[in-house]
Design an enzyme around this catalytic site. Structure first.
Site, PDB file in Angstrom:
ATOM      1  N   LYS A 124      26.140  20.065  63.857  1.00  0.00           N
ATOM      2  CA  LYS A 124      26.192  18.961  64.524  1.00  0.00           C
ATOM      3  C   LYS A 124      26.955  18.590  64.869  1.00  0.00           C
ATOM      4  O   LYS A 124      28.128  17.999  64.527  1.00  0.00           O
ATOM      5  CB  LYS A 124      25.384  17.700  64.183  1.00  0.00           C
ATOM      6  CG  LYS A 124      24.133  17.799  63.981  1.00  0.00           C
ATOM      7  CD  LYS A 124      23.157  17.168  63.355  1.00  0.00           C
ATOM      8  CE  LYS A 124      21.928  17.329  63.104  1.00  0.00           C
ATOM      9  NZ  LYS A 124      20.651  16.345  61.925  1.00  0.00           N
ATOM     10  N   LYS A 209      24.058  11.786  68.106  1.00  0.00           N
ATOM     11  CA  LYS A 209      23.201  11.630  67.292  1.00  0.00           C
ATOM     12  C   LYS A 209      24.383  10.841  66.123  1.00  0.00           C
ATOM     13  O   LYS A 209      24.088   9.701  66.390  1.00  0.00           O
ATOM     14  CB  LYS A 209      22.018  11.171  66.831  1.00  0.00           C
ATOM     15  CG  LYS A 209      22.386  12.377  65.625  1.00  0.00           C
ATOM     16  CD  LYS A 209      22.258  12.443  64.644  1.00  0.00           C
ATOM     17  CE  LYS A 209      22.466  13.616  62.685  1.00  0.00           C
ATOM     18  NZ  LYS A 209      22.910  13.031  62.223  1.00  0.00           N
ATOM     19  N   ARG A 273      24.923   9.671  56.255  1.00  0.00           N
ATOM     20  CA  ARG A 273      26.382   9.051  55.573  1.00  0.00           C
ATOM     21  C   ARG A 273      27.297   8.360  56.686  1.00  0.00           C
ATOM     22  O   ARG A 273      28.418   7.973  56.685  1.00  0.00           O
ATOM     23  CB  ARG A 273      27.100  10.903  54.987  1.00  0.00           C
ATOM     24  CG  ARG A 273      26.286  11.172  54.167  1.00  0.00           C
ATOM     25  CD  ARG A 273      26.898  13.116  54.330  1.00  0.00           C
ATOM     26  NE  ARG A 273      26.334  13.810  55.649  1.00  0.00           N
ATOM     27  CZ  ARG A 273      26.648  15.282  55.536  1.00  0.00           C
ATOM     28  NH1 ARG A 273      27.719  15.252  54.672  1.00  0.00           N
ATOM     29  NH2 ARG A 273      27.008  15.240  56.898  1.00  0.00           N
TER      30      ARG A 273
END
Ligand SMILES: NC(=O)c1ccc[n+]([C@@H]2O[C@H](COP(=O)([O-])OP(=O)(O)OC[C@H]3O[C@@H](n4cnc5c(N)ncnc54)[C@H](O)[C@@H]3O)[C@@H](O)[C@H]2O)c1
Ligand SMILES: O=P(O)(O)OC[C@H](O)CO
Length: 362
Positions: A124, A209, A273
């Site tokens: 990501k 995101k 996180r």
């Protein structure tokens, strides 16, 4: 990919928190599926843990004691410290490293893998492209290694997946011949896969995101409530949709309703996180780098770097004001704005100025 009776060999390129959780799934599936070789190689960026090599610990104990402690990996997953050794015979390369390392990995693998191999990226993030834009990680892999690369993104916090708690994921794969193979090596009773052909939008959701998650951490740190966080999630979603609409036209609005879209936004803004470190950043006033090192024990944050990469493109195109949430996250991480300025930055969001429902070209 190998055809006919030949068994496909899988290599997992990466062994962090998510890399290890997915190795548990891939190892089990490879052992039970007839069209896959049992042995799965997992490239481990070697490090010493209390005087012993991490690869040796994994191969002896079947546990990645640093990045996924408390979970056994299947014995057919073999940790390999040399990247080329791990990858050279693979028919399927599953890339799962923090995105900042992908270019170096690709240059090491250049010319050293099977020309018929295929890739699946679980990474990501973006990278900076020449000319002021961004590059998708799957595009970098395809361009560097000259192999097709599908993507997997979803609401998949690694520790929950490792605990086998039910969840969904999205594979973006345009190649109808490869898609079933990708799904089969990933899907389990508790990890359900939906395959869509909108590869780029799936990947962009997974990267963007993480910026929104940092914003969610800011509002948690500032002591706002769930209504505020819902606003951050909604405005973040609208910026994600606009980003794809403007820079990757032709993508589908329906992709945002898959696990890679709304679902990942929700999980990441509550349990991820990036959210956790951003909250601590506001509460302690310490730097993100310091907190990342202290709180994550070697795991890496993707949100702040992604905000920087996206801002690089938005600033070049004079479009920062069209994406105020992404821009505010970037400026706060950089110290150009205070965390307490966050709400002011999104108070007059373009989404609040619309008179009618948006007309989306997706
Ligand atoms: N952890 C999750 O819950 C989760 C879930 C879904 C997707 N992802 C995505 O998966 C990708 C990988 O995340 P992760 O959680 O497996 O990694 P991580 O955050 O645990 O990162 C640590 C890994 O990076 C490796 N590393 C450190 N320095 C390196 C270097 N110089 N070169 C290469 N590797 C190096 C470490 O050895 C370790 O394996 C990221 O893009 C992340 O956004 C993570
Ligand atoms: O922990 P984060 O913030 O990197 O998010 C983890 C996953 O991407 C959630 O799907």
């Amino acid at each position: 990919m190998a055809e006919g009776q030949i068994k496909n060999r899988v290599c997992i390129v990466g062994s962090g928190n998510w890399g290890s959780a997915i190795a548990k799934i891939v190892g089990r599936n490879a052992a039970r599926l007839p069209n896959f070789e049992d042995r799965v190689t997992m490239w481990v960026y070697e490090e010493m843990i209390e005087g012993k090599k991490l690869t040796e610990i994994i191969n002896e104990t079947h546990e990645n004691v640093k990045y996924l402690p408390g979970h056994k990996l299947p014995a057919n997953v073999v940790a390999v410290p040399e990247l080329v050794d791990a990858a050279k015979d693979a028919d399927l390369l599953i890339f799962v490293v923090p995105h900042q390392f992908v270019r170096t990995i690709c240059s090491t693998l250049l010319g050293k893998i099977k020309p018929t191999a295929a890739a699946l990226s679980l990474i990501k993030g973006f990278d900076i492209a020449e000319g002021g834009g961004i590059d998708l990680i799957s595009h970098i892999i395809t361009r560097c290694l000259k192999i097709p690369c599908a993507v997997l993104m979803g609401a998949n916090i690694a520790s929950e997946v490792a605990e086998e708690k039910f969840c969904e994921t999205t594979i973006g794969c345009r190649d109808v011949m490869l898609a079933p193979m990708m799904r089969d090596i990933i899907q389990t009773e508790y990890f359900r896969v939906v395959v869509v052909d909108d590869e780029d939008a799936v990947e962009i959701c997974g990267a963007l995101k993480n910026i929104v998650a940092v914003g969610a951490g800011f509002v948690d740190g500032l002591g706002f409530g769930d209504n505020t966080k819902a606003a951050v999630i909604r405005l973040g979603l609208m910026e994600m949709i606009k980003f794809v609409d403007v820079f990757y036209p032709g993508s589908k609005l329906s992709t945002f309703f898959e696990s890679c879209g709304v679902a990942d936004l929700i999980t990441t803004c509550y349990g991820g996180r990036n959210r956790r470190v951003a909250e601590a950043f506001v509460k302690t006033g310490r730097s993100i780098k310091e907190l990342e090192d202290e709180m994550l024990n070697g795991q890496k944050l993707q949100g702040p770097i992604t905000a920087e990469e996206v801002n690089h493109m938005l600033a070049n195109k004079n479009m920062e004001n069209k994406f105020p949430l992404f821009t505010a996250v970037f400026r706060i991480c950089r110290g150009e704005l205070k965390p307490s300025d966050f709400i002011d930055c999104i108070r007059s969001h373009p989404e609040h100025m619309k008179q009618m429902a948006p007309k989306c070209s997706l």
